[in-house]
Design a protein around this motif. Structure first.
Motif, PDB file in Angstrom:
ATOM      1  N   THR A 203       0.836  -1.202   0.000  1.00  0.00           N
ATOM      2  CA  THR A 203       0.000   0.000   0.000  1.00  0.00           C
ATOM      3  C   THR A 203       0.868   1.247   0.000  1.00  0.00           C
ATOM      4  O   THR A 203       2.057   1.208   0.361  1.00  0.00           O
ATOM      5  CB  THR A 203      -0.914   0.039   1.244  1.00  0.00           C
ATOM      6  OG1 THR A 203      -0.102   0.198   2.412  1.00  0.00           O
ATOM      7  CG2 THR A 203      -1.749  -1.235   1.351  1.00  0.00           C
ATOM      8  N   ASN A 223       1.572  -6.030  -6.145  1.00  0.00           N
ATOM      9  CA  ASN A 223       0.140  -6.133  -6.416  1.00  0.00           C
ATOM     10  C   ASN A 223      -0.588  -4.795  -6.331  1.00  0.00           C
ATOM     11  O   ASN A 223      -1.716  -4.717  -5.837  1.00  0.00           O
ATOM     12  CB  ASN A 223      -0.514  -7.145  -5.460  1.00  0.00           C
ATOM     13  CG  ASN A 223      -0.218  -8.576  -5.869  1.00  0.00           C
ATOM     14  OD1 ASN A 223      -0.473  -8.980  -6.996  1.00  0.00           O
ATOM     15  ND2 ASN A 223       0.353  -9.335  -4.951  1.00  0.00           N
ATOM     16  N   MET A 224       0.050  -3.746  -6.802  1.00  0.00           N
ATOM     17  CA  MET A 224      -0.575  -2.428  -6.800  1.00  0.00           C
ATOM     18  C   MET A 224      -1.280  -2.167  -8.124  1.00  0.00           C
ATOM     19  O   MET A 224      -0.886  -2.687  -9.171  1.00  0.00           O
ATOM     20  CB  MET A 224       0.477  -1.333  -6.565  1.00  0.00           C
ATOM     21  CG  MET A 224       0.994  -1.248  -5.142  1.00  0.00           C
ATOM     22  SD  MET A 224       2.012   0.235  -4.931  1.00  0.00           S
ATOM     23  CE  MET A 224       2.361   0.161  -3.170  1.00  0.00           C
ATOM     24  N   THR A 225      -2.307  -1.332  -8.068  1.00  0.00           N
ATOM     25  CA  THR A 225      -2.948  -0.872  -9.298  1.00  0.00           C
ATOM     26  C   THR A 225      -1.982   0.034 -10.057  1.00  0.00           C
ATOM     27  O   THR A 225      -0.997   0.541  -9.484  1.00  0.00           O
ATOM     28  CB  THR A 225      -4.229  -0.086  -8.988  1.00  0.00           C
ATOM     29  OG1 THR A 225      -3.876   1.122  -8.280  1.00  0.00           O
ATOM     30  CG2 THR A 225      -5.193  -0.914  -8.144  1.00  0.00           C
ATOM     31  N   THR A 226      -2.265   0.254 -11.312  1.00  0.00           N
ATOM     32  CA  THR A 226      -1.416   1.132 -12.107  1.00  0.00           C
ATOM     33  C   THR A 226      -1.424   2.549 -11.538  1.00  0.00           C
ATOM     34  O   THR A 226      -0.373   3.219 -11.495  1.00  0.00           O
ATOM     35  CB  THR A 226      -1.883   1.141 -13.568  1.00  0.00           C
ATOM     36  OG1 THR A 226      -1.882  -0.205 -14.067  1.00  0.00           O
ATOM     37  CG2 THR A 226      -0.966   1.992 -14.430  1.00  0.00           C
ATOM     38  N   ALA A 227      -2.572   2.993 -11.071  1.00  0.00           N
ATOM     39  CA  ALA A 227      -2.656   4.334 -10.477  1.00  0.00           C
ATOM     40  C   ALA A 227      -1.792   4.434  -9.228  1.00  0.00           C
ATOM     41  O   ALA A 227      -1.092   5.438  -9.015  1.00  0.00           O
ATOM     42  CB  ALA A 227      -4.110   4.664 -10.134  1.00  0.00           C
ATOM     43  N   ASP A 228      -1.818   3.404  -8.391  1.00  0.00           N
ATOM     44  CA  ASP A 228      -0.992   3.416  -7.179  1.00  0.00           C
ATOM     45  C   ASP A 228       0.492   3.326  -7.518  1.00  0.00           C
ATOM     46  O   ASP A 228       1.332   3.926  -6.831  1.00  0.00           O
ATOM     47  CB  ASP A 228      -1.400   2.276  -6.242  1.00  0.00           C
ATOM     48  CG  ASP A 228      -2.650   2.607  -5.425  1.00  0.00           C
ATOM     49  OD1 ASP A 228      -3.104   3.757  -5.481  1.00  0.00           O
ATOM     50  OD2 ASP A 228      -3.159   1.692  -4.732  1.00  0.00           O
ATOM     51  N   THR A 247       0.799  -9.855 -10.520  1.00  0.00           N
ATOM     52  CA  THR A 247      -0.161  -9.679 -11.625  1.00  0.00           C
ATOM     53  C   THR A 247       0.469  -8.957 -12.822  1.00  0.00           C
ATOM     54  O   THR A 247      -0.173  -8.117 -13.448  1.00  0.00           O
ATOM     55  CB  THR A 247      -1.436  -8.927 -11.165  1.00  0.00           C
ATOM     56  OG1 THR A 247      -1.101  -7.592 -10.742  1.00  0.00           O
ATOM     57  CG2 THR A 247      -2.119  -9.662 -10.040  1.00  0.00           C
ATOM     58  N   ARG A 252      -0.379  -6.147 -19.563  1.00  0.00           N
ATOM     59  CA  ARG A 252      -0.341  -5.018 -18.632  1.00  0.00           C
ATOM     60  C   ARG A 252       1.027  -4.331 -18.593  1.00  0.00           C
ATOM     61  O   ARG A 252       1.175  -3.260 -18.011  1.00  0.00           O
ATOM     62  CB  ARG A 252      -0.701  -5.543 -17.235  1.00  0.00           C
ATOM     63  CG  ARG A 252      -0.986  -4.435 -16.229  1.00  0.00           C
ATOM     64  CD  ARG A 252      -1.287  -4.959 -14.844  1.00  0.00           C
ATOM     65  NE  ARG A 252      -1.333  -3.828 -13.915  1.00  0.00           N
ATOM     66  CZ  ARG A 252      -0.930  -3.885 -12.650  1.00  0.00           C
ATOM     67  NH1 ARG A 252      -0.484  -5.019 -12.139  1.00  0.00           N
ATOM     68  NH2 ARG A 252      -0.993  -2.813 -11.882  1.00  0.00           N
ATOM     69  N   GLU A 255       1.595  -0.471 -19.699  1.00  0.00           N
ATOM     70  CA  GLU A 255       1.086   0.578 -18.804  1.00  0.00           C
ATOM     71  C   GLU A 255       1.867   0.620 -17.496  1.00  0.00           C
ATOM     72  O   GLU A 255       2.068   1.697 -16.929  1.00  0.00           O
ATOM     73  CB  GLU A 255      -0.406   0.379 -18.529  1.00  0.00           C
ATOM     74  CG  GLU A 255      -0.776  -0.855 -17.731  1.00  0.00           C
ATOM     75  CD  GLU A 255      -2.279  -0.954 -17.507  1.00  0.00           C
ATOM     76  OE1 GLU A 255      -2.699  -1.092 -16.346  1.00  0.00           O
ATOM     77  OE2 GLU A 255      -3.031  -0.917 -18.497  1.00  0.00           O
ATOM     78  N   VAL A 256       2.343  -0.528 -17.028  1.00  0.00           N
ATOM     79  CA  VAL A 256       3.158  -0.544 -15.811  1.00  0.00           C
ATOM     80  C   VAL A 256       4.505   0.121 -16.079  1.00  0.00           C
ATOM     81  O   VAL A 256       4.994   0.925 -15.279  1.00  0.00           O
ATOM     82  CB  VAL A 256       3.354  -1.984 -15.298  1.00  0.00           C
ATOM     83  CG1 VAL A 256       4.383  -2.021 -14.161  1.00  0.00           C
ATOM     84  CG2 VAL A 256       2.032  -2.561 -14.812  1.00  0.00           C
ATOM     85  N   THR A 259       4.587   3.866 -15.872  1.00  0.00           N
ATOM     86  CA  THR A 259       4.485   4.540 -14.566  1.00  0.00           C
ATOM     87  C   THR A 259       5.830   5.091 -14.107  1.00  0.00           C
ATOM     88  O   THR A 259       5.881   5.920 -13.197  1.00  0.00           O
ATOM     89  CB  THR A 259       3.963   3.581 -13.486  1.00  0.00           C
ATOM     90  OG1 THR A 259       4.921   2.541 -13.248  1.00  0.00           O
ATOM     91  CG2 THR A 259       2.624   2.974 -13.879  1.00  0.00           C
TER      92      THR A 259
END
Length: 282
Positions: A203, A223-228, A247, A252, A255-256, A259
């Protein structure tokens, strides 16, 4: 992309064990029964799919261990991109010897070329960014050395080889140590300029605690979202090396990578790579 071959001292036991497993106490009884012992032949190891070659060093060694008089010519060295139909290697000499080593050679090359090929697909998705694709410790027992080499052949990056390489504090370590801060403080006493510390966070709040505590060199964003992930990279602001994990599917990766993370670790490179279809043709 090519890399120096591994020291033969390290890979010879792997190949020898595979030959012993396949030949057993009686050798290739089928070939011995139907093929004249003095028959000489030339065989070609061909790619039947497009991909990236790896494991050629082990295949060549398999033929030489069975019969040192075999003449092996490598046309596509490890790290080479091949198309279906390309000749990868030719082997000349006793037909019985070629057939005795065939399956072991193909098993190593098919498996490792599959890892290299899948790695190359992930690497292609990250093109245009600074993110590097790397593997994990989710490898076949006993084959980690050559599987990680195959990742390099596919254009991936090296990660820690085993538990003794670096300090990687994961969720279970944090729980057992009593939290992020005590885990980092304890780890710092064992670290040095040669042994770095990486810590896993799930987190943004955990990331903030890592940054406030200090002591880490790398942060594993699990396991973070792309936004996070985007927010995490901004908060780190190059204070730490960032690694995204969990994941990390092929669809994906682009997009990762966008970031701004430094590394993307993908267990699938070694635990789920399909075998590249190769064949030995007389």
């Amino acid at each position: 992309m090519t890399h120096s071959p591994l020291p033969e001292l390290l890979v010879e036991p792997l190949v020898r064990a595979a030959l012993v497993e396949d030949l057993g106490p009686s050798g290739d009884v089928t070939s011995a029964a139907v093929i004249p012992h003095d028959l000489r032949y030339s065989a070609t190891l061909n790619a039947r799919q497009d991909g990236v070659i790896s494991g050629g060093q082990l295949a060549e060694l398999a033929f030489r261990l069975v019969d040192p008089s075999l003449v092996v010519k490598v046309h596509r060295p490890d790290g080479s991109t091949v198309r279906a139909g390309d000749a990868v290697m030719t082997i000349e000499g006793a037909a019985l010897s070629i057939l005795a080593a065939e399956r072991v050679a193909l098993n190593f090359m098919g498996r490792l070329s599959g890892v290299a090929t899948l790695t190359a697909r992930f690497v292609a998705k990250a093109q245009g960014t600074d993110a590097r694709i790397t593997c994990t410790r989710k490898t076949t027992p006993g084959l980690r050395l050559v599987e990680k080499q195959a990742v390099l052949h596919g254009g991936g990056a090296a990660h820690r080889f085993g538990l003794s390489d670096a300090i990687l504090i994961k969720d279970n370590h944090i729980a057992a140590a009593g939290g992020i801060a005590p885990a980092l403080r304890a780890a710092r006493t064992s670290a040095s300029h040669m042994r770095r510390i990486e810590i896993e966070v799930d987190t943004l709040a955990q990331l903030d605690e890592v940054l406030e505590t200090g002591g880490a060199d790398v942060v594993l964003l699990d396991n973070m979202t792309t936004a996070d992930l985007t927010a995490a990279v901004q908060r780190v602001a190059e204070q730490l090396v960032t690694e995204a994990s969990g994941t990390m599917r092929l669809d994906r990766i682009a997009e990762v990578a966008a970031t701004g993370v430094d590394f993307i670790s993908v267990g699938a490179l070694t635990h789920s790579a399909p075998v590249l279809d190769l064949g030995l043709d007389f």
